[in-house]
Design an enzyme around this catalytic site. Structure first.
Site: not given
Ligand SMILES: O=C(CO)[C@H](O)[C@H](O)COP(=O)(O)O
Length: 151
Positions: A8, A70, A72, A99, A134
């Protein structure tokens, strides 16, 4: 290796850097966007197609990027067959392959710089799954759950 990548806005610069490094190292890169910086874009729009491409292309691996990594990772793991880890060190990236047979790595550009990110990505791409019984058994249990509960 073919490497699928998505981001993003929060990791747009890291994505551009990693694409350049990956191509320079001889990898075939499939860039799922974002194609340009847009502060209003939404990570599921790029990370889910990226994870779908990795699952459809089992010889490949994927990288999803964002501010923390996170969301993502969460978005990628919505895709059946995707095993995405959030990596904040080389060792965590290696363990995710060794693993967990992870096929996607997530990085947070607000916590990981370009050079460290490249080191983490290289470790992820170079480390094979151990194939030890395992570990294979545990990964297979997750796949069985998916087969039973996720159309
Ligand atoms: O890491 C992210 C999701 O986990 C996003 O990149 C983050 O939330 C974007 O934040 P913002 O819109 O305030 O720039």
């Amino acid at each position: 290796m073919r490497v699928h990548i998505a981001t993003d806005h929060a990791a747009f610069e890291l994505k551009e850097y990693l694409v350049e490094q990956l191509r320079g190292a001889g990898h075939e890169v499939v860039d799922h966007g974002a194609a340009a910086y847009d502060a209003e874009d939404d990570y599921p729009d790029t990370c889910i197609p990226c994870a779908e491409a990795v699952v459809a292309d089992p010889e490949s691996l994927g990288i999803v990027l964002g501010g923390s990594g996170n969301g993502e990772q969460l978005a990628a793991n919505r895709v059946k067959g995707c095993r995405a880890i959030l990596a904040y060190s080389v060792e965590i990236a290696r363990l995710g392959r060794e693993h967990n047979n992870a096929n996607v790595v997530s990085l947070g550009a607000r916590f990981t710089g370009n050079e460290e990110g490249w080191e983490i990505v290289q470790a992820f791409l170079e480390q094979p799954f151990t194939q030890e019984e395992r570990h294979a058994r545990r990964v297979a249990k997750m796949s069985s759950y998916e087969d039973a509960h996720r159309g």
